[in-house]
Write a protein that holds these residues in place. Structure first.
Motif, PDB file in Angstrom:
ATOM      1  N   GLU A  59      22.089 -25.067  -1.662  1.00  0.00           N
ATOM      2  CA  GLU A  59      20.951 -24.641  -2.470  1.00  0.00           C
ATOM      3  C   GLU A  59      21.215 -25.063  -3.910  1.00  0.00           C
ATOM      4  O   GLU A  59      22.330 -24.893  -4.408  1.00  0.00           O
ATOM      5  N   GLN A  60      20.215 -25.620  -4.565  1.00  0.00           N
ATOM      6  CA  GLN A  60      20.292 -25.920  -5.991  1.00  0.00           C
ATOM      7  C   GLN A  60      19.005 -25.418  -6.621  1.00  0.00           C
ATOM      8  O   GLN A  60      17.912 -25.708  -6.130  1.00  0.00           O
ATOM      9  N   GLU A  61      19.164 -24.657  -7.710  1.00  0.00           N
ATOM     10  CA  GLU A  61      18.002 -24.123  -8.417  1.00  0.00           C
ATOM     11  C   GLU A  61      18.342 -23.910  -9.879  1.00  0.00           C
ATOM     12  O   GLU A  61      19.509 -23.759 -10.236  1.00  0.00           O
ATOM     13  N   LYS A  62      17.293 -23.865 -10.664  1.00  0.00           N
ATOM     14  CA  LYS A  62      17.436 -23.471 -12.065  1.00  0.00           C
ATOM     15  C   LYS A  62      17.391 -21.950 -12.088  1.00  0.00           C
ATOM     16  O   LYS A  62      16.347 -21.343 -12.333  1.00  0.00           O
ATOM     17  N   ALA A  63      18.513 -21.350 -11.776  1.00  0.00           N
ATOM     18  CA  ALA A  63      18.636 -19.893 -11.717  1.00  0.00           C
ATOM     19  C   ALA A  63      20.093 -19.546 -11.981  1.00  0.00           C
ATOM     20  O   ALA A  63      20.963 -20.424 -11.933  1.00  0.00           O
ATOM     21  N   SER A  64      20.359 -18.286 -12.217  1.00  0.00           N
ATOM     22  CA  SER A  64      21.741 -17.874 -12.473  1.00  0.00           C
ATOM     23  C   SER A  64      22.529 -17.829 -11.171  1.00  0.00           C
ATOM     24  O   SER A  64      21.959 -17.704 -10.073  1.00  0.00           O
ATOM     25  N   ALA A  65      23.835 -17.940 -11.298  1.00  0.00           N
ATOM     26  CA  ALA A  65      24.710 -17.863 -10.132  1.00  0.00           C
ATOM     27  C   ALA A  65      24.513 -16.529  -9.417  1.00  0.00           C
ATOM     28  O   ALA A  65      24.434 -16.477  -8.184  1.00  0.00           O
ATOM     29  N   ARG A  66      24.406 -15.452 -10.167  1.00  0.00           N
ATOM     30  CA  ARG A  66      24.241 -14.131  -9.559  1.00  0.00           C
ATOM     31  C   ARG A  66      22.948 -14.049  -8.762  1.00  0.00           C
ATOM     32  O   ARG A  66      22.912 -13.501  -7.661  1.00  0.00           O
ATOM     33  N   ASP A  67      21.857 -14.617  -9.314  1.00  0.00           N
ATOM     34  CA  ASP A  67      20.584 -14.607  -8.593  1.00  0.00           C
ATOM     35  C   ASP A  67      20.683 -15.360  -7.272  1.00  0.00           C
ATOM     36  O   ASP A  67      20.189 -14.903  -6.245  1.00  0.00           O
ATOM     37  N   LEU A  68      21.330 -16.526  -7.301  1.00  0.00           N
ATOM     38  CA  LEU A  68      21.455 -17.297  -6.064  1.00  0.00           C
ATOM     39  C   LEU A  68      22.350 -16.587  -5.059  1.00  0.00           C
ATOM     40  O   LEU A  68      22.057 -16.578  -3.859  1.00  0.00           O
ATOM     41  N   VAL A  69      23.440 -16.011  -5.511  1.00  0.00           N
ATOM     42  CA  VAL A  69      24.326 -15.281  -4.592  1.00  0.00           C
ATOM     43  C   VAL A  69      23.579 -14.103  -3.979  1.00  0.00           C
ATOM     44  O   VAL A  69      23.652 -13.870  -2.770  1.00  0.00           O
TER      45      VAL A  69
END
Length: 183
Positions: free
Chosen positions: A110-120
């Motif tokens: 997954e790759q997104e313009k979001a924070s690491a915490r949000d993706l986790v």
């Protein structure tokens, strides 16, 4: 003249037990015949998971639009296959690539313009920080999930990259990460 009384007529609204048994038997034979015909016409594939989804064209198109260095494997090990690929060009510009290993173990990118915490929180719910892991000179944050899942995260100013699995061993995850490249 002798007259015989007329034969009693059966009521059509009250069938005898023999009528019920015959009807059930006929209907059972019809259902059995339909089932047997369907069984003969059904082909079970040797590989129920299917062929690999072509991802190179989607990755190339996504790279033209993405405002970050989009990653995809340059190639995959023999018998690994991509089972899902998508890119959402608006908003967080979400890139997803799902892979099955030769043992049908899932690895997701997954790759997104979001924070690491949000993706986790989104893709590895319940995972806790477990230190770092260096793969070919690149340091990844490691998260371990309650179900023994492994998640690796790398956050840059442009994008956050997350590689996660709930079934593949760490060696397969490292193999996958080593093959990621921008083009």
């Amino acid at each position: 003249m002798s007259s015989r009384p007329p034969a009693p007529q059966r009521s059509r609204g009250n069938p005898s037990m023999g009528d019920v048994v015959r009807s059930v038997a006929v209907l059972s034979l019809i259902v059995l015949g339909i089932w047997a015909f369907g069984l003969l016409q059904t082909e079970t594939p040797e590989d129920p998971i299917g062929e690999s989804v072509p991802y190179a064209d989607t990755a190339a198109s996504a790279r033209d639009v993405a405002t970050y260095p989009l990653l995809a494997p340059a190639n995959l090990p023999t018998d690994w296959r991509v089972n899902g690929v998508r890119f959402t060009p608006t908003g967080s510009q979400a890139w997803h690539l799902g892979v099955l290993t030769d043992e049908n173990r899932y690895i997701g990118l997954e790759q997104e313009k979001a924070s690491a915490r949000d993706l986790v929180d989104t893709y590895a719910e319940g995972a806790e920080e477990a230190g770092t892991l260096e793969i070919d000179g690149v340091v990844w944050q490691r998260f371990d999930g309650p179900d023994r899942s492994i998640t690796l995260v790398q956050e840059t100013p442009e994008v956050t990259t997350l590689v996660t699995t709930s079934t593949a061993p760490l060696e397969d995850v490292q193999t996958f990460v080593r093959r990621l490249a921008t083009a």
